[in-house]
Design an enzyme around this catalytic site. Structure first.
Site, PDB file in Angstrom:
ATOM      1  N   HIS B 431      12.130  36.730  78.786  1.00  0.00           N
ATOM      2  CA  HIS B 431      11.110  36.326  77.805  1.00  0.00           C
ATOM      3  C   HIS B 431      11.645  36.567  76.391  1.00  0.00           C
ATOM      4  CE1 HIS B 431       8.184  36.114  81.083  1.00  0.00           C
ATOM      5  NE2 HIS B 431       7.407  35.477  80.239  1.00  0.00           N
ATOM      6  N   TYR B 493       7.062  33.777  59.571  1.00  0.00           N
ATOM      7  CA  TYR B 493       6.650  33.278  58.254  1.00  0.00           C
ATOM      8  C   TYR B 493       7.148  34.211  57.158  1.00  0.00           C
ATOM      9  CZ  TYR B 493       3.767  29.255  59.319  1.00  0.00           C
ATOM     10  OH  TYR B 493       3.331  28.005  59.694  1.00  0.00           O
TER      11      TYR B 493
END
Lengths: 502, 502
Positions: B431, B493
């Site tokens: 993952h 971000y």
């Protein structure tokens, strides 16, 4: 060479499965990937556990044959089968979905509530509630109205007394009753409209009480009339059979009342306070008052009233206020958005109101008065047609309508269709009466809302069945109410507040 | 006088009911208010209808006795009974509630979506999607990676060939495989990290493909090794029994492959494209390609991909962007609110992804390749424990883990507890690998998320059962994902965009 090739590669599913069966006891875990019944892997951990222990015991023996089988098992791990969601696989177990729905609902609503708290902070304010009942602390118009109501009760009783004695003619009695009943509806309306210190909430409560009183006294008059009618029909034979009551109905310890004997103040006031609208000379009584039951209902009432007030102040009012502007601008998409936003809290509040009033309060009163018939609602939540909903969510009113309005109409030979519409018309009238008068404005939204139930019932009944019908009924409940509410509230704000702000 | 009083007032419930029974045929409607079985009033309209017609026919006969019975019926309309919601009434039918949940979900989500449209307008933009795959239209790093992957496949095949011929020793073969496999994981990671024109999405796809390839080749190597092992175990007797395959497994028309015979390019590439991670010499095959099935799956794939992209642009991205500030300010209540707000669309998208990938795409591929075993998932939606969910939502991976990781560990005598944790650790590693590398940042959120499943599984397994367990699993799915996503997106971000804005 070719020999052991064959050995390795011709392990057929059938054989694999057979061997598996024989070895299952000792080697549960190594079956898991091949033996793919959807239940199998649920028990994987436990069985795996055993397996390990067993194997560690068996390893020393190092049986070649088992080892070989084990390897050839490992080699084949697929078998022909369909996916569960393919229609061809007969799988139908989706019970997890209900839990999913519940979780999603809880999450999204807690989110909404959190958002609301962040946006508005805490708006709950108990003091403000009082102002809903009191404009001017020195005049209590609603309270006065409630006290005055006794007059009409006594007039009703007095008239019946005179009728039973025969000192009033049936016609005279009928007229007196008519006047009494019409005054019961008009007098409080007049007061609410004319007395300035009357608040909408106070007015609504007063009018509600008077409406209930109207229905009760109407039933009272009817029943006593029927008693006199019955007394006129002479038939010794059946009357004898009737005159021997079976004990299991009245618990034996009770005194049964006969027609003129029921015209007492005590009997009258028991009926007035009893949680029913249909008069009966001998109500079924519960044997005793169950203290714990009484306290639980009382607690529920108290609790839900708090929650209702809190949620209204915190959740409803902000939405309503924020939806004023879109409504004035007739901004359709925003209006829809606000409507849907209002629908959820409004519906939850309605459910709470239903429970606290129809279950807690009415059961509380009934327990207090040892009133036997506790059927105040039926399973409307399963209703698959609008008609079924209206017949089952409010049994006292439904009973009254059937007994004193619908069936008398039928007896007069009016067609079923018309009688049913008449019932809806009556209920529409009372809805309008209970909303418009306290708000002092006549917009016919409630009236239209009730009358709209007729075509809606026809639509749902003729096009939707089973769960779809049920979903449609829920939809109409969840959407219909906030729609009417928004209409009224908007008009009310425009009438009262905007004028001030301008 | 006393005589007819008795007549009127001693109508007992028992008698009433008896008379009712006898008269039911003619006077269905007048039973309604007294005969209160919750099913009765559902059929009121119909029966009422008959009644009216019948009565109008019978009226002329004007039978006194019936009239009297009718009146005394009217007089009593209550009987002792509990409210449905009281525990003492054995009522348990709440099937309407499921419909209620569905309606509420549909309404609240349509509301959310409308709100979103009003707030942001239409954000769906197909062109923008391309930019997710292409930074620089003249370099296609992801595509190149996919083409290069063939090298590793062929290396794997070549090694096995040498091993089967014996021209590689087992050790040499093992080493070559290890190198090959480790390069499969490292090479693309390196490319993704170093090539600037690689976009996160492109990188994720490339890495995903390579991971699948890694698992497939690992299985390929294991199975061929097992074949050789089996061939060494000498036992003519069983080998003969194995060498006669039962016809029903392979539909008879098929040629069965034996060990070294499977080491062909054709066989290798069939396995590479087949929707499974576990190699097998003779996969079960479906008899023929069902055209309609194929087209339905294809349509589903196309449709859901459109919806996924649309919803992501319209619903997810605005929420994520709006949740950046709260996350930076570490404003806890707002973070929770955003998290819950993100949870709903994210979960819906995940469900769609699950269906379109595990049902539509894999079934499409399987149908195309006539691959028989369509069990790509089991009924995880009913899972009452976290373990059950992880064992059933992704069967190809689960199968691989069991066959090539969990059970080999058990065979080496590692305890079940440790092996299970090891599986979770492996999946946690992958993952992290599939998320961190494409985003070019290592935050271990995905890793932690997967490893957190172990204590969670323990908690749920030991404290919650049945529907509560199921609800807990749903909760963890619905809340867990958006949490991890928010973490990554926020960091991403902060890394890329805030620097620009500053």
């Amino acid at each position: 060479m070719g020999d052991w090739n064959a050995t390795t590669t011709t392990t057929t599913g059938a054989q694999t499965r057979r061997r598996r069966a024989t070895l299952a006891a000792t080697r549960g875990v190594s079956l898991q990937p091949v033996n793919c019944a959807s239940s199998a892997s649920a028990e994987l951990p436990a069985r795996g556990g055993e397996t390990v222990r067993e194997r560690s015991l068996e390893r020393p023996r190092g049986d070649k044959k088992r080892r070989r089988n084990e390897i050839s098992d490992r080699l084949s791990c697929h078998r022909t089968q369909e996916s569960l969601l393919s229609s061809s696989s007969g799988f139908r177990n989706y019970r997890g979905i209900l839990n999913w729905c519940v979780v999603m609902l809880v999450l999204s609503n807690s989110r909404l509530f959190l958002e609301n708290l962040i946006k508005y902070g805490i708006l709950v304010d108990p003091i403000q509630v009082i102002s809903l009942f009191l404009n001017d602390p020195y005049s209590w118009p609603a309270a006065c109205l409630l006290i005055v109501s006794n007059v009409f009760i006594l007039v009703g009783l007095y008239t019946e007394r005179q009728l039973s004695k025969g000192s009033f003619s049936e016609l005279a009695g009928f007229l007196v009753h008519c006047i009494n009943l019409s005054v019961i509806l008009m007098f409080p309306a007049a007061v609410v409209l004319l007395v300035p210190s009357m608040t909408p909430v106070g007015g609504a409560i007063a009018l509600g009480t008077y409406t209930i009183l109207f229905l009760k006294l109407y039933s009272y008059k009817d029943v006593n009339l029927w008693c006199r009618e019955l007394s006129l029909v002479k038939a010794k034979k059946l009357s004898r059979s009737l005159s021997c009551p079976s004990p299991q109905h009245f618990k034996g310890d009770e005194q049964k009342v006969c027609y003129p004997g029921n015209l007492t103040i005590r009997d009258m006031y028991y009926f007035v306070f009893a949680p029913t609208l249909c008069y009966e000379l001998n109500f079924p009584r519960s044997p005793k008052v169950r203290k714990r039951f009484l306290l639980r209902r009382l607690f529920e009432m108290m609790f839900f009233i708090q929650v209702l007030v809190g949620l209204t102040q915190q959740w409803m009012i902000p939405i309503i206020q924020s939806s004023m502007k879109p409504l004035e601008d007739m901004d359709l998409s925003r209006m829809t958005e606000r409507l849907l936003r209002l629908a959820v809290p409004n519906h939850l509040l309605w459910l709470m109101f239903f429970y606290s009033f129809f279950h807690s309060s009415l059961n509380f009163t009934a327990e207090l008065l040892r009133f036997g018939d506790r059927q105040f609602y039926k399973d409307w939540w399963n209703s698959e047609s609008v008609t079924y909903f209206w017949q089952n969510w409010n049994i006292p009113v439904h009973k009254w309508c059937l007994r004193h309005f619908y069936k008398p109409l039928l007896r007069r030979g009016v067609s079923k269709m018309i009688s049913q519409s008449a019932v809806f018309f009556l209920s529409a009238f009372f809805h309008e009466y209970l909303v418009s008068v306290p708000l002092r404005m006549f917009r016919l939204w409630a009236f239209t809302g009730m009358m709209a139930q007729l075509p809606l019932a026809w639509l749902v009944g003729s096009f939707l069945r089973g769960n779809y019908g049920n979903a449609a009924v829920w939809m109409s409940i969840i959407i219909g109410q906030p729609f009417a509410i928004l209409m009224y509230v908007h008009d009310y704000y425009v009438m009262n507040y905007r004028l001030e702000t301008d």
